[in-house]
Design a protein around this motif. Sequence first.
Motif, mmCIF file in Angstrom:
data_model
loop_
_atom_site.group_PDB
_atom_site.id
_atom_site.type_symbol
_atom_site.label_atom_id
_atom_site.label_comp_id
_atom_site.label_asym_id
_atom_site.label_seq_id
_atom_site.Cartn_x
_atom_site.Cartn_y
_atom_site.Cartn_z
ATOM 1 N N PRO A 173 0.823 -1.202 0.000
ATOM 2 C CA PRO A 173 0.000 0.000 0.000
ATOM 3 C C PRO A 173 0.865 1.263 0.000
ATOM 4 O O PRO A 173 1.920 1.282 0.632
ATOM 5 C CB PRO A 173 -0.801 -0.096 1.292
ATOM 6 C CG PRO A 173 -0.818 -1.553 1.631
ATOM 7 C CD PRO A 173 0.468 -2.108 1.120
ATOM 8 N N ASN A 175 2.194 5.141 0.262
ATOM 9 C CA ASN A 175 2.285 6.451 0.886
ATOM 10 C C ASN A 175 2.843 7.361 -0.206
ATOM 11 O O ASN A 175 3.920 7.053 -0.717
ATOM 12 C CB ASN A 175 3.255 6.395 2.083
ATOM 13 C CG ASN A 175 3.504 7.745 2.697
ATOM 14 O OD1 ASN A 175 2.820 8.706 2.392
ATOM 15 N ND2 ASN A 175 4.503 7.804 3.568
ATOM 16 N N GLY A 178 -2.456 6.127 -0.674
ATOM 17 C CA GLY A 178 -3.403 5.160 -0.105
ATOM 18 C C GLY A 178 -3.832 4.112 -1.119
ATOM 19 O O GLY A 178 -4.672 3.260 -0.832
ATOM 20 N N TYR A 206 3.385 -0.959 4.916
ATOM 21 C CA TYR A 206 1.958 -0.817 5.278
ATOM 22 C C TYR A 206 1.177 -2.115 5.034
ATOM 23 O O TYR A 206 -0.030 -2.076 4.824
ATOM 24 C CB TYR A 206 1.340 0.345 4.487
ATOM 25 C CG TYR A 206 1.914 1.692 4.873
ATOM 26 C CD1 TYR A 206 1.499 2.341 6.034
ATOM 27 C CD2 TYR A 206 2.895 2.308 4.108
ATOM 28 C CE1 TYR A 206 2.038 3.562 6.411
ATOM 29 C CE2 TYR A 206 3.440 3.528 4.475
ATOM 30 C CZ TYR A 206 3.008 4.144 5.629
ATOM 31 O OH TYR A 206 3.539 5.347 6.010
ATOM 32 N N GLN A 209 -2.094 -2.697 6.770
ATOM 33 C CA GLN A 209 -3.148 -1.687 6.620
ATOM 34 C C GLN A 209 -3.736 -1.802 5.216
ATOM 35 O O GLN A 209 -3.427 -1.003 4.324
ATOM 36 C CB GLN A 209 -2.568 -0.284 6.865
ATOM 37 C CG GLN A 209 -2.028 -0.128 8.284
ATOM 38 C CD GLN A 209 -1.422 1.238 8.541
ATOM 39 O OE1 GLN A 209 -1.405 2.110 7.682
ATOM 40 N NE2 GLN A 209 -0.902 1.432 9.740
ATOM 41 N N ARG A 299 -10.595 6.269 7.551
ATOM 42 C CA ARG A 299 -10.612 6.285 6.082
ATOM 43 C C ARG A 299 -12.063 6.302 5.615
ATOM 44 O O ARG A 299 -12.451 7.093 4.766
ATOM 45 C CB ARG A 299 -9.845 5.064 5.578
ATOM 46 C CG ARG A 299 -9.877 4.847 4.103
ATOM 47 C CD ARG A 299 -10.907 3.780 3.769
ATOM 48 N NE ARG A 299 -10.900 3.481 2.357
ATOM 49 C CZ ARG A 299 -11.991 3.172 1.673
ATOM 50 N NH1 ARG A 299 -13.156 3.101 2.268
ATOM 51 N NH2 ARG A 299 -11.909 2.916 0.398
ATOM 52 N N ALA A 317 -9.020 5.244 -1.134
ATOM 53 C CA ALA A 317 -7.866 4.716 -0.398
ATOM 54 C C ALA A 317 -8.139 3.275 -0.017
ATOM 55 O O ALA A 317 -9.108 2.988 0.674
ATOM 56 C CB ALA A 317 -7.616 5.568 0.845
ATOM 57 N N ALA A 320 -3.021 1.843 3.892
ATOM 58 C CA ALA A 320 -2.141 2.826 4.534
ATOM 59 C C ALA A 320 -2.942 3.865 5.320
ATOM 60 O O ALA A 320 -4.164 3.882 5.268
ATOM 61 C CB ALA A 320 -1.211 3.486 3.536
ATOM 62 N N TYR A 322 -3.466 7.072 5.182
ATOM 63 C CA TYR A 322 -3.637 8.368 4.527
ATOM 64 C C TYR A 322 -4.820 8.331 3.564
ATOM 65 O O TYR A 322 -5.168 7.270 3.043
ATOM 66 C CB TYR A 322 -2.389 8.725 3.703
ATOM 67 C CG TYR A 322 -1.096 8.448 4.416
ATOM 68 C CD1 TYR A 322 -0.582 9.354 5.342
ATOM 69 C CD2 TYR A 322 -0.388 7.258 4.196
ATOM 70 C CE1 TYR A 322 0.590 9.096 6.025
ATOM 71 C CE2 TYR A 322 0.787 6.984 4.877
ATOM 72 C CZ TYR A 322 1.274 7.906 5.785
ATOM 73 O OH TYR A 322 2.431 7.629 6.463
ATOM 74 N N VAL A 323 -5.372 9.523 3.314
ATOM 75 C CA VAL A 323 -6.282 9.680 2.178
ATOM 76 C C VAL A 323 -5.762 10.859 1.373
ATOM 77 O O VAL A 323 -5.372 11.894 1.937
ATOM 78 C CB VAL A 323 -7.740 9.949 2.625
ATOM 79 C CG1 VAL A 323 -8.609 10.256 1.410
ATOM 80 C CG2 VAL A 323 -8.311 8.748 3.375
ATOM 81 N N ARG A 364 -2.296 15.361 1.023
ATOM 82 C CA ARG A 364 -2.290 14.093 1.748
ATOM 83 C C ARG A 364 -2.762 14.346 3.172
ATOM 84 O O ARG A 364 -2.171 15.156 3.891
ATOM 85 C CB ARG A 364 -0.893 13.472 1.794
ATOM 86 C CG ARG A 364 -0.932 12.061 2.388
ATOM 87 C CD ARG A 364 0.438 11.528 2.743
ATOM 88 N NE ARG A 364 0.953 12.144 3.965
ATOM 89 C CZ ARG A 364 2.069 11.770 4.576
ATOM 90 N NH1 ARG A 364 2.801 10.794 4.066
ATOM 91 N NH2 ARG A 364 2.486 12.371 5.683
#
Length: 389
Positions: A173, A175, A178, A206, A209, A299, A317, A320, A322-323, A364
């Motif tokens: 995943p 970064n 996502g 990741y 995740q 998320r 996403a 990970a 983040y979105v 991000r």
Amino acid sequence: MQYSRTITEMIPGGDDGWNVFRKSRRMITDGTDVTELTIGEHDIRTDPVILDAMHRAALEGHTGYTTFDGEPELKEIVAERITTRTGVATTPANVLIAQGGQGGLFATHHLTCDPGDRALFIDPYYTTYPGTIRTVGAIPVAVTARAGNGFQPDAADIAAVAGGARSLLINSPNNPTGVIYTRQTMDGIAQVCRDHDLWLISDEVYDTQVWNGDHFSPRALPGMAGRTLVIGSMSKSHAMTGSRVGWVIGPEQAIGHMANLATHTTYGISGFTQHAAVFALGLGEAFEEQIAAPFRRRRDLVMRLMEGQNAIRAIPADGAMYVMLDIRRTGMSGEAFADGLLETHKVAVMPGESFGAAAAGHLRVALTVADDRLEDAMLKLLEFAKRQG
Ligand code: PLP
């Protein structure tokens, strides 16, 4: 006095992409209540049961020098984990314990590249990638994963610059996006690596995740185990960012070379943190799911908040912490938007430009604050975006 070019040219001059982050830290120091959605670190600390194990390991005597390439118990449990999770037979001889995933990125590029060699990586990218490649004196070559292609890298784009290159660094995943690379993307990447005799450096920090389906490691693809170096880490999966325990999985001979590098760089990773990592991995998948759960929930929260409006588009996403938000409709750059948002609403997000040209016009959002605070910040972000239209 003279400094080496390797050091002075590691980070090119000019904007390093961290201006908004530094500004938000200054505001916090000056007493402003800023919601920070910037760096990829959990809002919880390492679990006390792991700290107890670390303490016990230290009291039991794991405070001296360690085996340079990693403690046998940790190599064993990591090898078992990789075999179970990827289906690729992996023994302790395929494992190097490194100083976090970052230590793995450093070791793998020293393993694969000589000064002047070209090392490929995908843009958008984790910020240390080009600088890490430059520590070898190698030349970082970015391959764009286009926003229009859902940030999936295109094998033809990689092939176009692969001739004579030594390595390709990927991250899924991913970064900052996502995004998880599809099987088709992975097949294409593997084909290019085989065709052009490239090492594939697969950053999988990741891997716990993943919001839809299971994690897939390209080392499992035909003919790839002998040319793939997988980077793993306890940082994200177990909220152990400060422990600096990670690993590289690869062919036995490659691990042997990197063990020599470890002898001459880190001289091993502290024993009590490695034994805490053994304990933490022994807690099993339920614990890892517990660490990942807030990011999955947040998320979903962000994706829901982004529905029913046109000012901002959330990139779906799949993994990970983040979105990524596409803010190009506002007509602003990611930098200008992030700076304006910080000034106006005291919400700090990272401009997409910090992660490469391919993420320009994006933001991000790190899902690293409590849900109610995240929701409040996202509503402010939406309000700010709508006012720009
Ligand atoms: N790789 C990626 C994609 C990351 O996002 C990070 C940290 O944020 C790292 C590697 C380095 O992690 P660590 O050195 O803590 O394992």
